[in-house]
Design a protein around this motif. Structure first.
Motif, PDB file in Angstrom:
ATOM      1  N   SER A 253       0.787  -1.254  -0.075  1.00 28.09           N
ATOM      2  CA  SER A 253      -0.030   0.021  -0.049  1.00 28.09           C
ATOM      3  C   SER A 253       0.999   1.352   0.022  1.00 28.09           C
ATOM      4  O   SER A 253       2.053   1.194   0.302  1.00 28.09           O
ATOM      5  N   LYS A 254       0.147   2.346  -0.301  1.00 28.16           N
ATOM      6  CA  LYS A 254       0.885   3.676  -0.034  1.00 28.16           C
ATOM      7  C   LYS A 254       1.031   3.944   1.395  1.00 28.16           C
ATOM      8  O   LYS A 254       0.307   3.368   2.159  1.00 28.16           O
ATOM      9  N   PRO A 255       1.785   4.697   1.741  1.00 28.52           N
ATOM     10  CA  PRO A 255       2.162   5.044   3.393  1.00 28.52           C
ATOM     11  C   PRO A 255       0.875   5.720   3.761  1.00 28.52           C
ATOM     12  O   PRO A 255       0.405   6.652   3.036  1.00 28.52           O
ATOM     13  N   LEU A 256       0.469   5.186   4.846  1.00 29.39           N
ATOM     14  CA  LEU A 256      -1.018   6.322   5.358  1.00 29.39           C
ATOM     15  C   LEU A 256      -0.417   6.894   6.839  1.00 29.39           C
ATOM     16  O   LEU A 256       0.175   6.065   7.742  1.00 29.39           O
ATOM     17  N   HIS A 257      -0.405   8.011   7.016  1.00 27.84           N
ATOM     18  CA  HIS A 257       0.003   8.614   8.045  1.00 27.84           C
ATOM     19  C   HIS A 257      -1.402   9.162   8.777  1.00 27.84           C
ATOM     20  O   HIS A 257      -2.339   9.642   8.430  1.00 27.84           O
ATOM     21  N   LEU A 258      -1.390   8.712  10.219  1.00 25.94           N
ATOM     22  CA  LEU A 258      -2.489   9.113  11.021  1.00 25.94           C
ATOM     23  C   LEU A 258      -2.219   9.781  12.389  1.00 25.94           C
ATOM     24  O   LEU A 258      -0.814   9.379  12.677  1.00 25.94           O
ATOM     25  N   THR A 259      -2.981  10.012  13.133  1.00 28.38           N
ATOM     26  CA  THR A 259      -2.862  10.813  14.413  1.00 28.38           C
ATOM     27  C   THR A 259      -3.679  10.211  15.558  1.00 28.38           C
ATOM     28  O   THR A 259      -4.970  10.086  15.149  1.00 28.38           O
ATOM     29  N   VAL A 260      -3.153   9.401  16.323  1.00 25.12           N
ATOM     30  CA  VAL A 260      -4.191   9.072  17.531  1.00 25.12           C
ATOM     31  C   VAL A 260      -4.167  10.185  18.539  1.00 25.12           C
ATOM     32  O   VAL A 260      -3.079  10.527  18.949  1.00 25.12           O
ATOM     33  N   THR A 261      -5.376  10.769  18.744  1.00 23.47           N
ATOM     34  CA  THR A 261      -5.658  11.580  19.587  1.00 23.47           C
ATOM     35  C   THR A 261      -5.855  11.517  20.962  1.00 23.47           C
ATOM     36  O   THR A 261      -5.817  12.304  21.756  1.00 23.47           O
ATOM     37  N   LYS A 262      -6.247  10.239  21.179  1.00 21.42           N
ATOM     38  CA  LYS A 262      -6.643   9.665  22.702  1.00 21.42           C
ATOM     39  C   LYS A 262      -6.729   8.260  22.733  1.00 21.42           C
ATOM     40  O   LYS A 262      -6.783   7.540  21.866  1.00 21.42           O
ATOM     41  N   GLN A 263      -6.233   7.898  23.817  1.00 26.97           N
ATOM     42  CA  GLN A 263      -6.190   6.361  24.152  1.00 26.97           C
ATOM     43  C   GLN A 263      -7.365   6.154  25.098  1.00 26.97           C
ATOM     44  O   GLN A 263      -7.286   6.456  26.363  1.00 26.97           O
ATOM     45  N   ASN A 264      -8.480   5.563  24.764  1.00 28.89           N
ATOM     46  CA  ASN A 264      -9.565   5.335  25.610  1.00 28.89           C
ATOM     47  C   ASN A 264      -9.361   3.847  26.664  1.00 28.89           C
ATOM     48  O   ASN A 264      -9.759   2.733  25.874  1.00 28.89           O
ATOM     49  N   LYS A 265      -8.482   3.862  27.478  1.00 26.17           N
ATOM     50  CA  LYS A 265      -8.474   2.484  28.270  1.00 26.17           C
ATOM     51  C   LYS A 265      -9.710   1.531  28.732  1.00 26.17           C
ATOM     52  O   LYS A 265      -9.417   0.629  28.942  1.00 26.17           O
ATOM     53  N   ALA A 266     -10.749   2.450  29.057  1.00 24.57           N
ATOM     54  CA  ALA A 266     -11.885   1.698  29.298  1.00 24.57           C
ATOM     55  C   ALA A 266     -12.284   0.901  28.271  1.00 24.57           C
ATOM     56  O   ALA A 266     -13.349  -0.016  28.604  1.00 24.57           O
TER      57      ALA A 266
END
Length: 280
Positions: free
Chosen positions: A155-168
């Motif tokens: 695939s083409k490289p895909l750039h993403l941002t994780v804004t929050k980690q919902n641990k619950a």
């Protein structure tokens, strides 16, 4: 503790690195779709036509530059090939690998390593729940053969941002129950042929039927028109998409996952959808 292990522990807490990689890396594989296969044991329906796309992997639900809250599910697509478990040979079939913050390998003759940045999907999986901490990431999909030696299918490289980690929130909650889905065309859509049809499986492993791997299945598509015999398309090469050029008309489309075991039972069925094919 190494940086690699720390990264993985933050990603999927509670799993040992070795146990996770062993579980993910079990058998999987890829085979070509209708038009470009080199498999003599795969039969194709007359409505299937050559794909205008080259062989490639891609993400079906993630967008380049997108922002996401973890956990989320990354879904994998594959054109011009099919899936078969790692360790199994089926022509040009292979299995998915997710490269996290890694570029394509410089040497395509060497097997891919088993690390948390080279995630192997050797069972024939089409998706992965991702639980990364906040930050910016690059994802890339790469198809490889039975020995984890990569094909030139990626695939083409895909750039993403994780804004929050919902641990619950658990991975199971975002992944949902085992099921199959018709990703495209959409229900009640009107199309002109040829058009692409995309399948997806959550919680099931997809494989070329000839590999006879336990706990795998292949897609089956049934298209029904009033007053006509249903047309049944079996994707025994492990394909996860196809291109079709059927006669104009109104259809009811049914997608199923069929077991590769001798009983050939239906493992899952998507909700039937309506499709209108316009005259060209």
């Amino acid at each position: 503790m190494t940086m690699t292990l720390t990264f993985l522990d933050r990603w999927m807490p509670g799993f040992a690195l070795s146990a996770l990689l062993l579980a993910i890396a079990m058998p999987v594989a890829a085979q070509t779709p209708a038009s470009a296969t080199d498999e003599a044991d795969v039969a194709f329906h007359p409505w299937e036509v050559p794909s205008p796309r080259g062989a490639e992997t891609y993400f079906t639900n993630l967008q380049d530059g997108g922002t996401y809250e973890a956990p989320f599910v990354a879904r994998f697509g594959l054109s011009m090939r099919g899936l078969v478990p790692a360790g199994k040979t089926a022509g040009r079939a292979g299995h998915h690998h997710l490269l996290v913050n890694q570029d394509l390998p410089l040497d395509f003759k060497k097997p891919l390593p088993f690390t948390d940045q080279y995630i192997h999907f050797g069972k024939g999986q089409m998706e992965m729940p991702v639980n990364l901490p906040p930050g910016k990431y690059q994802f890339r999909l790469l198809l490889a053969d039975q020995g984890h030696i990569p094909y030139f299918v990626y695939s083409k490289p895909l750039h993403l941002t994780v804004t929050k980690q919902n641990k619950a929130v658990t991975a199971a909650a975002v992944q949902g129950p085992p099921r199959v889905e018709l990703l495209s065309p959409a229900d009640r859509e009107t199309v002109k042929g040829p058009f692409r049809v995309q399948f997806h499986a959550s919680g099931y492993n997809v494989s070329h039927a000839a590999s006879k791997v336990a706990d795998t299945g292949h897609f089956r598509l049934t298209m029904e028109r009033a007053g006509r015999k249903p047309e049944v398309l079996n994707f025994t090469g492990g394909q996860t998409e196809t291109w079709l050029n059927p006669p104009a008309g109104d259809y009811t489309v049914r997608l199923e996952m069929v077991s590769n075991a001798a009983d050939g039972k239906v493992l899952s069925a998507a909700k039937p959808s309506a499709l209108s094919v316009a005259a060209r």
